[in-house]
Design a protein around this motif. Structure first.
Motif, short mmCIF file in Angstrom:
data_model
loop_
_atom_site.label_atom_id
_atom_site.label_comp_id
_atom_site.label_asym_id
_atom_site.label_seq_id
_atom_site.Cartn_x
_atom_site.Cartn_y
_atom_site.Cartn_z
N TYR A 86 0.69 -1.13 0.03
CA TYR A 86 0.03 -0.12 0.10
C TYR A 86 0.96 1.24 0.17
CZ TYR A 86 0.61 0.24 4.87
OH TYR A 86 1.68 0.36 6.61
N THR A 87 0.24 2.58 -0.50
CA THR A 87 1.19 3.68 -0.30
C THR A 87 -0.17 3.93 0.25
OG1 THR A 87 0.18 4.56 -2.11
CG2 THR A 87 1.22 3.51 -2.90
N LEU A 88 0.46 5.11 1.18
CA LEU A 88 0.18 5.91 2.90
C LEU A 88 -1.03 6.45 1.94
CD1 LEU A 88 3.71 7.90 4.08
CD2 LEU A 88 2.21 6.14 5.46
N GLU A 89 -1.55 7.61 0.99
CA GLU A 89 -3.24 7.90 1.07
C GLU A 89 -3.64 6.56 0.98
OE1 GLU A 89 -1.88 8.01 -4.45
OE2 GLU A 89 -1.29 9.31 -2.98
N TYR A 90 -3.71 5.26 0.32
CA TYR A 90 -4.55 4.60 0.61
C TYR A 90 -4.34 3.38 2.11
CZ TYR A 90 -5.38 5.15 -4.29
OH TYR A 90 -6.10 5.91 -5.29
N ILE A 91 -3.57 4.29 3.09
CA ILE A 91 -3.21 3.04 4.50
C ILE A 91 -4.70 2.38 5.15
CG2 ILE A 91 -2.99 5.13 6.25
CD1 ILE A 91 -0.51 3.46 7.24
N TRP A 92 -5.73 3.54 4.49
CA TRP A 92 -6.83 3.49 5.32
C TRP A 92 -7.25 2.05 4.83
CZ3 TRP A 92 -10.91 2.38 1.92
CH2 TRP A 92 -10.42 3.82 0.22
N ILE A 93 -7.20 1.55 4.12
CA ILE A 93 -7.78 0.00 3.51
C ILE A 93 -7.29 -0.94 4.24
CG2 ILE A 93 -7.73 -1.77 1.47
CD1 ILE A 93 -7.27 0.26 -0.45
N ILE A 94 -6.02 -1.20 4.96
CA ILE A 94 -5.79 -2.14 5.89
C ILE A 94 -6.62 -2.02 6.68
CG2 ILE A 94 -4.12 -2.89 7.38
CD1 ILE A 94 -3.57 -3.02 4.62
N PRO A 95 -7.11 -1.29 7.10
CA PRO A 95 -8.01 -1.95 8.33
C PRO A 95 -9.42 -1.83 8.10
CG PRO A 95 -6.78 0.86 9.15
CD PRO A 95 -6.38 0.48 7.58
N ALA A 96 -10.01 -0.96 6.77
CA ALA A 96 -10.78 -1.60 6.37
C ALA A 96 -11.20 -2.93 5.58
CB ALA A 96 -11.34 -0.97 4.83
N MET A 97 -10.02 -3.70 6.34
CA MET A 97 -9.93 -5.05 5.58
C MET A 97 -9.73 -5.89 6.53
SD MET A 97 -7.68 -5.42 1.69
CE MET A 97 -6.14 -5.29 3.04
N VAL A 98 -9.46 -5.63 7.56
CA VAL A 98 -9.13 -6.34 8.82
C VAL A 98 -9.78 -5.77 9.96
CG1 VAL A 98 -7.41 -6.38 10.87
CG2 VAL A 98 -6.31 -5.79 8.83
N ILE A 99 -10.69 -5.28 10.13
CA ILE A 99 -11.54 -5.27 10.78
C ILE A 99 -12.75 -6.04 10.72
CG2 ILE A 99 -13.52 -3.44 12.25
CD1 ILE A 99 -10.93 -1.64 12.35
N PRO A 100 -13.27 -6.06 9.21
CA PRO A 100 -14.05 -6.41 8.90
C PRO A 100 -14.33 -8.14 9.10
CG PRO A 100 -14.33 -4.75 7.42
CD PRO A 100 -13.16 -4.56 8.47
N ALA A 101 -12.80 -8.93 8.54
CA ALA A 101 -12.30 -9.97 8.69
C ALA A 101 -12.83 -10.75 9.89
CB ALA A 101 -11.49 -9.69 8.24
N TYR A 102 -11.78 -9.59 10.94
CA TYR A 102 -12.17 -9.95 12.54
C TYR A 102 -13.30 -10.12 13.41
CZ TYR A 102 -10.83 -10.16 17.06
OH TYR A 102 -10.56 -10.46 19.04
N LEU A 103 -14.34 -9.17 12.37
CA LEU A 103 -15.50 -9.00 12.75
C LEU A 103 -16.09 -10.92 12.55
CD1 LEU A 103 -16.77 -5.80 13.21
CD2 LEU A 103 -16.36 -6.63 14.51
N ILE A 104 -16.22 -10.97 11.20
CA ILE A 104 -16.69 -12.11 10.73
C ILE A 104 -16.60 -13.37 11.52
CG2 ILE A 104 -17.17 -13.28 9.07
CD1 ILE A 104 -16.80 -10.58 6.76
#
Length: 144
Positions: A86-104
């Motif tokens: 990832y680049t710093l401008e798209y760093i928000w993608i990491i929590p957007a992927m990890v948190i839903p997977a963890y919740l599921i």
């Protein structure tokens, strides 16, 4: 249901690994397969971290959940930075992927746990009924 999903994901993972390994072997272009190995490494490290947290913090559920989520985010951020995912401008993608997977994953655990509790309670009720029937028969035999 949880075992079915685990088995499906395991088979899916093996298919993905082979789908990238065989073409890499044939064409001698390893870039795509290396990305798959990076994902596998992140998965192994994250799973080891979860095992350690569960081993030492058993009983402190909210602390455990918080630590698990922080650890998963840290592992994915760190490996993402090392492997340049990832680049710093798209760093928000990491929590957007990890948190839903963890919740599921946690929702699936809760569903399985409730099913297990219901089954155990049902077995306890059956045992109580059997013991009551045996006790009633013994009392009847003694009365005769």
């Amino acid at each position: 249901m949880k075992n079915f999903i685990k088995q499906c994901l395991l088979i899916f993972s093996l298919i993905i690994i082979m789908a990238f390994f065989v073409p890499a072997l044939v064409s001698n272009k390893w870039d795509d397969f290396i990305v798959i190995l990076e994902f596998l490494l992140v998965t192994v490290v994250a799973r080891l971290g979860l095992l350690l947290i569960n081993k030492y913090l058993n009983g402190h559920r909210y602390v455990e959940i918080g630590l698990e989520l922080v650890m998963l985010l840290t592992v994915v951020f760190a490996f993402g930075w090392v492997f340049k995912w990832y680049t710093l401008e798209y760093i928000w993608i990491i929590p957007a992927m990890v948190i839903p997977a963890y919740l599921i994953g946690n929702v699936l655990d809760i569903i399985k746990m409730r099913q297990d509790v219901a089954y155990i309670n049902q077995q306890i009720q059956f045992r109580k009924k059997r013991l009551n029937v045996k006790t009633d028969r013994n009392e009847e035999d003694e009365a005769k």
